[in-house]
Scaffold this active site. Structure first.
Site, PDB file in Angstrom:
ATOM      1  N   GLN A  28      -4.737  -1.155   9.592  1.00  0.00           N
ATOM      2  CA  GLN A  28      -4.612  -2.437   9.134  1.00  0.00           C
ATOM      3  C   GLN A  28      -5.248  -3.583   9.973  1.00  0.00           C
ATOM      4  O   GLN A  28      -4.953  -3.612  11.226  1.00  0.00           O
ATOM      5  CB  GLN A  28      -3.196  -2.944   8.588  1.00  0.00           C
ATOM      6  CG  GLN A  28      -3.112  -4.291   7.904  1.00  0.00           C
ATOM      7  CD  GLN A  28      -3.774  -4.288   6.664  1.00  0.00           C
ATOM      8  OE1 GLN A  28      -3.863  -3.358   6.126  1.00  0.00           O
ATOM      9  NE2 GLN A  28      -4.083  -5.389   6.078  1.00  0.00           N
TER      10      GLN A  28
ATOM     11  N   ASP B 277     -11.375   3.188   4.342  1.00  0.00           N
ATOM     12  CA  ASP B 277     -11.803   1.861   4.337  1.00  0.00           C
ATOM     13  C   ASP B 277     -13.131   1.643   4.454  1.00  0.00           C
ATOM     14  O   ASP B 277     -13.699   0.616   4.343  1.00  0.00           O
ATOM     15  CB  ASP B 277     -11.199   1.250   5.774  1.00  0.00           C
ATOM     16  CG  ASP B 277     -10.111   0.237   5.465  1.00  0.00           C
ATOM     17  OD1 ASP B 277     -10.010  -0.073   4.419  1.00  0.00           O
ATOM     18  OD2 ASP B 277      -9.277  -0.100   6.466  1.00  0.00           O
TER      19      ASP B 277
ATOM     20  N   LYS C 233       0.924  -1.221  -0.042  1.00  0.00           N
ATOM     21  CA  LYS C 233       0.107  -0.054   0.113  1.00  0.00           C
ATOM     22  C   LYS C 233       0.688   1.061   0.123  1.00  0.00           C
ATOM     23  O   LYS C 233       0.706   2.102  -0.697  1.00  0.00           O
ATOM     24  CB  LYS C 233      -0.913   0.013   1.199  1.00  0.00           C
ATOM     25  CG  LYS C 233      -2.065  -0.948   1.258  1.00  0.00           C
ATOM     26  CD  LYS C 233      -2.953  -1.290   2.505  1.00  0.00           C
ATOM     27  CE  LYS C 233      -3.939  -2.300   2.215  1.00  0.00           C
ATOM     28  NZ  LYS C 233      -4.777  -2.700   3.293  1.00  0.00           N
TER      29      LYS C 233
END
Ligand code: GUN
Length: 308
Positions: free
Chosen positions: A98, A121, A54
């Site tokens: 994460q 997200d 990422k």
């Protein structure tokens, strides 16, 4: 029938190119690049690889990457303090913690600490609620990328039977909402569903997001269906040598590809789209936070995907 393979590599590359062009325009107009902060707590090997990927791709499209790697025993108050600082930092447009986080941390509290305007997200209850109400803001990356893959098949979704196997907050639930917005007739199946093979066989669009290697068999797939395999499972592969492993999806690929009309491979499928849509969400957040409309490409895409 042999299924058409939905090429995640080509689609994600095209999306990253679009994002990179829009980032260049943003920098020209605003004098600073959008920024994405990624927080990893602990050293889970798969998460470590994802986070590195990422960060690399963030820089490749011209955005700023802020990486935070915290020890596995980081107290919750410390993590919440970091998130509060990132919320307040104007250079940060997107925040991703994460998942999964270590067991001593409360995932719900951690996610709730993220400013919804920076929640790339789409996991805060604000963004999940907006999606459930049919008024999405930032959409979870994997479902968003999966919708783009469906769009690439060129088959109108309205009226189709869609079955989503798995009801996670990250994938199954938001995926079902997006398919509903696209006017599919949606069934959410899960571990307690009766006669899962029969339910799957109804699907014109079958989305597998259960995290169980090869669980969806070829004879669960309706001939001509579009199959989106979200699973990324690492399994031993002694045929490749001692101690070797390989990635497989939740769908028994060879069996399903012989029946489906179109299918996403693993690797080379949904996983690549997840990172590309994360970059897209960061770009979109950078605009909306400043009261700007997102670049035309994304406005048109959302209109096509979600009918709004
Ligand atoms: N872990 C696996 N996939 C994801 C994702 O899309 N977002 C976050 N935050 N964690 C993940």
């Amino acid at each position: 029938m042999t299924a058409r393979i939905i090429d995640g590599k080509a689609l994600s590359q095209a999306l990253r190119t679009t994002v990179a062009e829009a980032v260049a325009d943003f920098v020209k107009a605003r004098g600073a690049a959008p920024g994405l902060a990624v927080v990893l707590v602990g050293e889970d090997p798969a998460s470590t690889v994802y986070v590195a990927s990422k960060a690399r791709q963030t820089v490749e499209v011209g955005m700023r990457s802020f990486e935070y790697r915290l020890p596995a025993d980081t107290p919750e108050a410390e993590l919440l303090g970091l998130i509060a600082r990132l919320n307040a930092d104007d250079a940060v447009d997107g925040i991703l913690v994460q998942l999964p986080v270590p067991a001593h941390l409360d995932t719900g509290r951690v996610i709730a600490a993220i400013d919804p305007a920076k929640d790339v997200d789409g996991l805060t209850v604000t963004n999940a609620g907006r999606l459930a109400a049919g008024r999405p803001n930032l959409v979870p990356c994997t479902p968003y990328g999966s919708m783009m893959m469906l769009d690439s098949v060129g088959r109108p979704l309205a009226g189709l039977e869609a079955v989503v196997v798995g009801r996670s907050e990250l994938v199954g639930r938001p995926m079902a909402q997006l398919l509903l917005m696209a006017d599919c007739t949606v069934t959410m199946a899960h571990s307690r569903t009766r006669d899962l093979p029969a339910v799957c066989r109804r699907a014109d669009v079958l989305v597998a997001a259960v995290g169980r290697p090869g669980m969806i068999r070829g004879d669960w797939v309706k001939p001509g269906a579009t199959v989106i395999d979200v699973g990324i499972n690492r399994i031993p592969a002694p045929e490749r040598g001692e101690g070797k492993s390989r990635l497989v999806g939740d769908v028994a690929y060879d069996e399903a590809a012989a029946v489906a009309g179109a299918i996403t491979p693993v690797p080379g499928g949904v996983g690549l789209m997840t990172v590309a849509t994360l970059l897209a969400n960061t770009l979109i957040a950078a605009h909306r936070r400043r009261g700007l409309t997102a670049p035309a490409f994304f406005a048109e895409l959302d209109k096509r995907l979600f009918g709004r």
